[in-house]
Design a protein around this motif. Structure first.
Motif, mmCIF file in Angstrom:
data_model
loop_
_atom_site.group_PDB
_atom_site.id
_atom_site.type_symbol
_atom_site.label_atom_id
_atom_site.label_comp_id
_atom_site.label_asym_id
_atom_site.label_seq_id
_atom_site.Cartn_x
_atom_site.Cartn_y
_atom_site.Cartn_z
ATOM 1 N N GLU A 57 0.851 -1.196 0.000
ATOM 2 C CA GLU A 57 0.000 0.000 0.000
ATOM 3 C C GLU A 57 0.889 1.249 0.000
ATOM 4 O OE1 GLU A 57 -3.171 0.469 -0.249
ATOM 5 O OE2 GLU A 57 -3.862 -1.613 -0.192
ATOM 6 N N PRO A 58 1.473 1.606 -1.117
ATOM 7 C CA PRO A 58 2.387 2.758 -1.151
ATOM 8 C C PRO A 58 1.715 4.100 -0.878
ATOM 9 C CG PRO A 58 1.942 1.939 -3.372
ATOM 10 C CD PRO A 58 1.366 0.934 -2.427
ATOM 11 N N ASP A 59 0.396 4.145 -0.908
ATOM 12 C CA ASP A 59 -0.322 5.392 -0.642
ATOM 13 C C ASP A 59 -0.958 5.415 0.742
ATOM 14 O OD1 ASP A 59 0.295 6.419 -3.163
ATOM 15 O OD2 ASP A 59 -1.464 5.486 -4.081
ATOM 16 N N SER A 60 -0.487 4.556 1.627
ATOM 17 C CA SER A 60 -1.016 4.494 2.989
ATOM 18 C C SER A 60 -0.127 5.280 3.947
ATOM 19 C CB SER A 60 -1.119 3.040 3.462
ATOM 20 O OG SER A 60 -1.348 2.996 4.860
ATOM 21 N N ALA A 61 -0.646 6.373 4.472
ATOM 22 C CA ALA A 61 0.106 7.156 5.460
ATOM 23 C C ALA A 61 0.361 6.339 6.715
ATOM 24 C CB ALA A 61 -0.658 8.434 5.804
ATOM 25 N N TYR A 62 -0.574 5.484 7.064
ATOM 26 C CA TYR A 62 -0.399 4.645 8.255
ATOM 27 C C TYR A 62 0.800 3.724 8.100
ATOM 28 C CZ TYR A 62 -1.493 1.445 12.063
ATOM 29 O OH TYR A 62 -1.419 0.691 13.194
ATOM 30 N N ALA A 63 0.899 3.057 6.947
ATOM 31 C CA ALA A 63 2.008 2.132 6.722
ATOM 32 C C ALA A 63 3.345 2.876 6.729
ATOM 33 C CB ALA A 63 1.811 1.390 5.400
ATOM 34 N N TRP A 64 3.392 4.032 6.093
ATOM 35 C CA TRP A 64 4.624 4.818 6.066
ATOM 36 C C TRP A 64 4.978 5.341 7.456
ATOM 37 C CZ3 TRP A 64 8.291 4.745 2.611
ATOM 38 C CH2 TRP A 64 7.994 4.392 1.295
ATOM 39 N N GLY A 65 3.956 5.731 8.222
ATOM 40 C CA GLY A 65 4.215 6.199 9.576
ATOM 41 C C GLY A 65 4.766 5.096 10.465
ATOM 42 N N LEU A 66 4.234 3.895 10.299
ATOM 43 C CA LEU A 66 4.744 2.754 11.061
ATOM 44 C C LEU A 66 6.193 2.460 10.686
ATOM 45 C CD1 LEU A 66 4.508 0.273 12.890
ATOM 46 C CD2 LEU A 66 3.442 -0.942 10.965
ATOM 47 N N ARG A 67 6.483 2.470 9.387
ATOM 48 C CA ARG A 67 7.859 2.199 8.959
ATOM 49 C C ARG A 67 8.806 3.284 9.480
ATOM 50 N NH1 ARG A 67 11.466 -0.565 6.739
ATOM 51 N NH2 ARG A 67 13.032 0.213 5.275
ATOM 52 N N ALA A 68 8.363 4.524 9.440
ATOM 53 C CA ALA A 68 9.201 5.618 9.927
ATOM 54 C C ALA A 68 9.511 5.450 11.408
ATOM 55 C CB ALA A 68 8.509 6.953 9.678
#
Length: 261
Positions: A57-68
């Protein structure tokens, strides 16, 4: 001679909450596995799962926030910042994203951009205690103590149980010669969250007549042993414990503690 208290520059690197609208769209299994791995102390596995989440899901802010968040905890601050920047592009008005982005910027020493990020978080949520506290920490880095104190007070008004803000107010009070207020703030912070470590260490340094030295020392031992505590806090805890051993003429034990610091 006045002792130097340990300031607690609190950064609230929080996982994005489950209420985030993006959560339902990110790959649920990868997200769940990343959370589980993190909670079990398997950071490498959590990072691997977070890669799968953002790939799915490259457009998921949640996924990116978790990775960050996970990148930051692994010490990869620049990579974490890039991931938070991506999350901010996807969710520009989410105060948690802006707060966490500012926290990483502050850790990287980019104080001006950090203040801007905290201000964006507060524009979306004016009573966001973590962002208020973090903005105060950034202002204190610039020597703007009056503004920092106002931000810390606003954090305690928004959340009376915000231990880090109470501790930071105590640090400012001690620096400005208000000893009683400093002890009161450190005591309050320690009562709210004994696991922080820094308030107990500060009480030991400035003197806390309402808290036994045995209790303080036990907290310091726990802080020194906590792998998730900030390195500077752990180091100061080891130094304080080493000083106690040296005063008791247990020099070998003191030397070992100094080496761990």
């Amino acid at each position: 001679m006045r002792v130097r208290v340990l300031p607690l520059f609190a950064v609230a690197l929080l996982l994005l909450g489950g209420a985030c609208a993006e959560a339902a769209h990110a790959e649920p299994r990868a997200i769940e596995q990343a959370h589980t791995a993190w909670q079990e102390g398997r950071l490498d596995d959590a990072l691997a799962d977070s890669v799968r989440a953002v790939e799915a899901e490259p457009d998921s802010a949640y996924a990116w926030g978790l990775r960050a968040f996970l990148l930051s905890r692994s010490g990869r601050k620049e990579d974490a910042l890039q991931a938070y920047e991506r999350a901010a592009e996807l969710a520009p008005t989410d105060p948690r994203v802006q707060n966490n982005r500012g926290a990483v910027l502050l850790e990287l020493g980019r104080v001006g951009p950090a203040i801007e990020a905290f201000s964006q978080a507060l524009a979306a949520k004016p009573d966001y205690a973590d962002a208020l506290n973090n903005r105060g920490a950034a202002l204190e880095r610039l020597g703007r103590e009056q503004e920092a104190a106002a931000a810390y007070r606003a954090a305690t008004e928004a959340d009376p149980e915000h231990a880090k803000a109470h501790s930071n107010l105590g640090t400012l009070a001690w620096r400005q010669g208000r000893s009683d207020e400093a002890r009161s703030r450190f005591r309050r912070a320690h009562d709210l969250d004994p696991t922080l470590g820094a308030p107990a260490l500060n009480l030991l340094l400035v003197g806390g007549p309402d808290l036994s030295r045995d209790e303080l020392l036990e907290t310091l031992r726990e802080t020194a042993a906590r792998l998730d505590a900030p390195p500077k806090v752990r180091a100061r805890a080891y130094v304080a414990l080493a000083g106690r051993e040296a005063a008791a003429r247990r020099f070998e034990a003191a030397r070992d503690l100094y080496l761990q610091a």
